[in-house]
Scaffold this motif. Structure first.
Motif, mmCIF file in Angstrom:
data_model
loop_
_atom_site.group_PDB
_atom_site.id
_atom_site.type_symbol
_atom_site.label_atom_id
_atom_site.label_comp_id
_atom_site.label_asym_id
_atom_site.label_seq_id
_atom_site.Cartn_x
_atom_site.Cartn_y
_atom_site.Cartn_z
ATOM 1 N N THR A 18 -25.701 -13.359 48.287
ATOM 2 C CA THR A 18 -26.107 -14.716 47.890
ATOM 3 C C THR A 18 -25.452 -15.778 48.769
ATOM 4 O O THR A 18 -25.329 -16.915 48.360
ATOM 5 C CB THR A 18 -25.743 -14.991 46.419
ATOM 6 O OG1 THR A 18 -24.314 -14.914 46.266
ATOM 7 C CG2 THR A 18 -26.410 -14.002 45.503
ATOM 8 N N SER A 19 -25.054 -15.403 49.969
ATOM 9 C CA SER A 19 -24.464 -16.387 50.877
ATOM 10 C C SER A 19 -25.548 -17.308 51.418
ATOM 11 O O SER A 19 -26.699 -16.911 51.602
ATOM 12 C CB SER A 19 -23.763 -15.683 52.046
ATOM 13 O OG SER A 19 -22.724 -14.862 51.567
ATOM 14 N N ALA A 20 -25.141 -18.553 51.681
ATOM 15 C CA ALA A 20 -26.067 -19.502 52.293
ATOM 16 C C ALA A 20 -26.412 -19.046 53.699
ATOM 17 O O ALA A 20 -25.627 -18.358 54.347
ATOM 18 C CB ALA A 20 -25.446 -20.894 52.326
ATOM 19 N N PRO A 21 -27.580 -19.410 54.228
ATOM 20 C CA PRO A 21 -27.979 -18.951 55.560
ATOM 21 C C PRO A 21 -26.959 -19.291 56.634
ATOM 22 O O PRO A 21 -26.657 -18.481 57.492
ATOM 23 C CB PRO A 21 -29.306 -19.703 55.792
ATOM 24 C CG PRO A 21 -29.842 -19.950 54.423
ATOM 25 C CD PRO A 21 -28.643 -20.162 53.557
ATOM 26 N N GLU A 22 -26.389 -20.519 56.556
ATOM 27 C CA GLU A 22 -25.410 -20.896 57.579
ATOM 28 C C GLU A 22 -24.139 -20.086 57.466
ATOM 29 O O GLU A 22 -23.458 -19.827 58.448
ATOM 30 C CB GLU A 22 -25.088 -22.390 57.483
ATOM 31 C CG GLU A 22 -24.538 -22.845 56.151
ATOM 32 C CD GLU A 22 -25.647 -23.262 55.194
ATOM 33 O OE1 GLU A 22 -25.372 -23.983 54.219
ATOM 34 O OE2 GLU A 22 -26.793 -22.858 55.452
ATOM 35 N N ASP A 23 -23.791 -19.684 56.199
ATOM 36 C CA ASP A 23 -22.612 -18.855 56.018
ATOM 37 C C ASP A 23 -22.851 -17.461 56.578
ATOM 38 O O ASP A 23 -21.980 -16.840 57.173
ATOM 39 C CB ASP A 23 -22.240 -18.741 54.534
ATOM 40 C CG ASP A 23 -21.810 -20.080 53.972
ATOM 41 O OD1 ASP A 23 -21.911 -20.258 52.745
ATOM 42 O OD2 ASP A 23 -21.353 -20.933 54.761
ATOM 43 N N GLY A 70 -33.960 -28.086 41.580
ATOM 44 C CA GLY A 70 -32.958 -28.784 42.371
ATOM 45 C C GLY A 70 -32.014 -27.875 43.120
ATOM 46 O O GLY A 70 -31.039 -28.357 43.714
ATOM 47 N N LEU A 71 -32.278 -26.573 43.112
ATOM 48 C CA LEU A 71 -31.379 -25.617 43.764
ATOM 49 C C LEU A 71 -31.972 -25.096 45.070
ATOM 50 O O LEU A 71 -33.193 -25.006 45.214
ATOM 51 C CB LEU A 71 -31.109 -24.421 42.834
ATOM 52 C CG LEU A 71 -30.453 -24.741 41.482
ATOM 53 C CD1 LEU A 71 -30.342 -23.467 40.660
ATOM 54 C CD2 LEU A 71 -29.082 -25.373 41.668
ATOM 55 N N TYR A 72 -31.090 -24.757 46.014
ATOM 56 C CA TYR A 72 -31.519 -24.100 47.236
ATOM 57 C C TYR A 72 -31.863 -22.640 46.922
ATOM 58 O O TYR A 72 -31.498 -22.115 45.876
ATOM 59 C CB TYR A 72 -30.417 -24.159 48.291
ATOM 60 C CG TYR A 72 -30.127 -25.552 48.798
ATOM 61 C CD1 TYR A 72 -31.017 -26.200 49.663
ATOM 62 C CD2 TYR A 72 -28.965 -26.216 48.429
ATOM 63 C CE1 TYR A 72 -30.750 -27.481 50.122
ATOM 64 C CE2 TYR A 72 -28.688 -27.503 48.888
ATOM 65 C CZ TYR A 72 -29.587 -28.125 49.740
ATOM 66 O OH TYR A 72 -29.330 -29.388 50.193
ATOM 67 N N SER A 73 -32.555 -22.007 47.852
ATOM 68 C CA SER A 73 -33.005 -20.636 47.604
ATOM 69 C C SER A 73 -31.825 -19.687 47.404
ATOM 70 O O SER A 73 -31.861 -18.818 46.532
ATOM 71 C CB SER A 73 -33.871 -20.147 48.778
ATOM 72 O OG SER A 73 -33.131 -20.199 49.996
ATOM 73 N N HIS A 74 -30.740 -19.870 48.202
ATOM 74 C CA HIS A 74 -29.589 -18.981 48.033
ATOM 75 C C HIS A 74 -28.860 -19.260 46.727
ATOM 76 O O HIS A 74 -28.231 -18.373 46.153
ATOM 77 C CB HIS A 74 -28.621 -19.121 49.215
ATOM 78 C CG HIS A 74 -27.936 -20.447 49.306
ATOM 79 N ND1 HIS A 74 -28.530 -21.554 49.882
ATOM 80 C CD2 HIS A 74 -26.712 -20.862 48.877
ATOM 81 C CE1 HIS A 74 -27.698 -22.577 49.826
ATOM 82 N NE2 HIS A 74 -26.592 -22.192 49.215
ATOM 83 N N ARG A 88 -30.732 -17.440 44.009
ATOM 84 C CA ARG A 88 -30.384 -16.021 44.003
ATOM 85 C C ARG A 88 -29.071 -15.770 43.284
ATOM 86 O O ARG A 88 -28.814 -14.661 42.812
ATOM 87 C CB ARG A 88 -30.292 -15.503 45.442
ATOM 88 C CG ARG A 88 -31.620 -15.447 46.172
ATOM 89 C CD ARG A 88 -31.543 -14.534 47.388
ATOM 90 N NE ARG A 88 -30.541 -14.970 48.339
ATOM 91 C CZ ARG A 88 -30.775 -15.811 49.348
ATOM 92 N NH1 ARG A 88 -31.988 -16.305 49.520
ATOM 93 N NH2 ARG A 88 -29.800 -16.146 50.178
ATOM 94 N N LEU A 89 -28.245 -16.804 43.184
ATOM 95 C CA LEU A 89 -26.981 -16.681 42.467
ATOM 96 C C LEU A 89 -27.128 -16.987 40.991
ATOM 97 O O LEU A 89 -26.654 -16.237 40.136
ATOM 98 C CB LEU A 89 -25.934 -17.623 43.082
ATOM 99 C CG LEU A 89 -24.614 -17.782 42.316
ATOM 100 C CD1 LEU A 89 -23.836 -16.480 42.331
ATOM 101 C CD2 LEU A 89 -23.781 -18.914 42.909
ATOM 102 N N VAL A 90 -27.824 -18.087 40.670
ATOM 103 C CA VAL A 90 -27.858 -18.591 39.292
ATOM 104 C C VAL A 90 -28.702 -17.701 38.381
ATOM 105 O O VAL A 90 -28.282 -17.373 37.272
ATOM 106 C CB VAL A 90 -28.386 -20.040 39.261
ATOM 107 C CG1 VAL A 90 -28.533 -20.516 37.819
ATOM 108 C CG2 VAL A 90 -27.438 -20.962 40.018
#
Length: 257
Positions: free
Chosen positions: A249-254, A107-111, A114-116
């Motif tokens: 680990t920033s989101a792509p949009e960030d 249920g997690l996004y790829s970024h 990378r954090l969890v």
């Protein structure tokens, strides 16, 4: 043609049930892992051997000929059994956390993955490090210090249940204290507290660390310093790790902004 409104929950029962089934399966696998390790430790070195291992630092510090006592009839049976179960959970902890990760990862996004995942691994390693530091260093220093200042007219004979309670408290305290870098990373990465504010809080954290050490450790200088100083050093480590996590680990949009 039917004009009946479509139920918004239509079709959600099956996914919900499948998630419950998967959660049950993950829990069963985690419990099986703990049970397998428990059986192995019960066979060797056995509950008695596990207790002797845990009591080693205290027994070495006691005067020659002094032993621990059991004030309850069933304590000689229950306390070693509880220690074996505790050890089994610690040994099986990577498997338990892997099951947790396998349940939440889809249920997690790829970024977010990378954090969890690094946080799960690092929190496990840090907890082990805290428990090991407490057992191999703190216990020996604390027990020798207490015995050195104890009146000669007192015969030391600690109760095994009280010792188990003391050990569990210390293990949890040091294991949790060593999670300071993880807490710092999560606070900074989630934007709860800006990283710059955490850096400015450095001086206050030193005071907080010594207050926490004074509250949850025995009233002796050795154990308080042994908890407070690593917490301060780990806070600095957390600040460094937080900067790296925010960068990688920033989101792509960030990252595009």
């Amino acid at each position: 043609m039917s004009t009946e409104p479509r139920d918004e929950l239509d079709g959600t029962e099956a996914p919900f049930v499948s998630h419950l089934i998967e959660l049950r399966d993950r829990l069963v696998k985690a419990l099986v892992a703990v049970a397998v390790v428990f059986i192995g430790l019960a066979l060797w070195p056995g509950p008695g051997g596990m207790f002797d291992l845990l009591a080693g630092p205290l027994v070495k510090a006691l005067p020659q000929g002094a032993t621990m006592i059991a004030t309850s009839v069933i304590s000689p049976f229950m306390v070693p059994l509880k220690i074996t179960l505790m050890a089994a959970f610690l040994v099986a902890l990577p498997v338990v956390l892997h099951q947790v990760w396998a349940f939440v990862a889809p249920g997690l996004y790829s970024h977010e993955k990378r954090l969890v995942l690094p946080l799960v691994v690092s929190s496990t390693v840090l907890f082990y490090a805290g428990v090991s530091f407490c057992y191999f260093f703190v216990f020996g220093q604390v027990f020798h210090f207490i015995q050195s200042i104890a009146p000669k007219s007192i015969t030391a004979a600690p109760d095994i249940e009280a010792y188990l309670s003391f050990v569990l408290t210390m293990f949890i305290a040091f294991g949790a204290a060593f999670e300071v870098p993880v807490v710092v990373v999560v606070l900074a990465r989630m934007g709860v507290v800006p990283l710059q504010k955490l850096r400015e809080f450095r001086g206050y954290f030193i005071v907080v660390a010594f207050i926490i050490a004074a509250v949850i450790t025995p009233p002796d200088v050795v154990s308080q310093l042994a908890l407070a100083i690593p917490m301060c050093l780990l806070y600095e480590l957390g600040l460094v790790a937080a900067g790296l996590f925010i960068k990688h680990t920033s989101a792509p949009e960030d990252g595009a902004s």
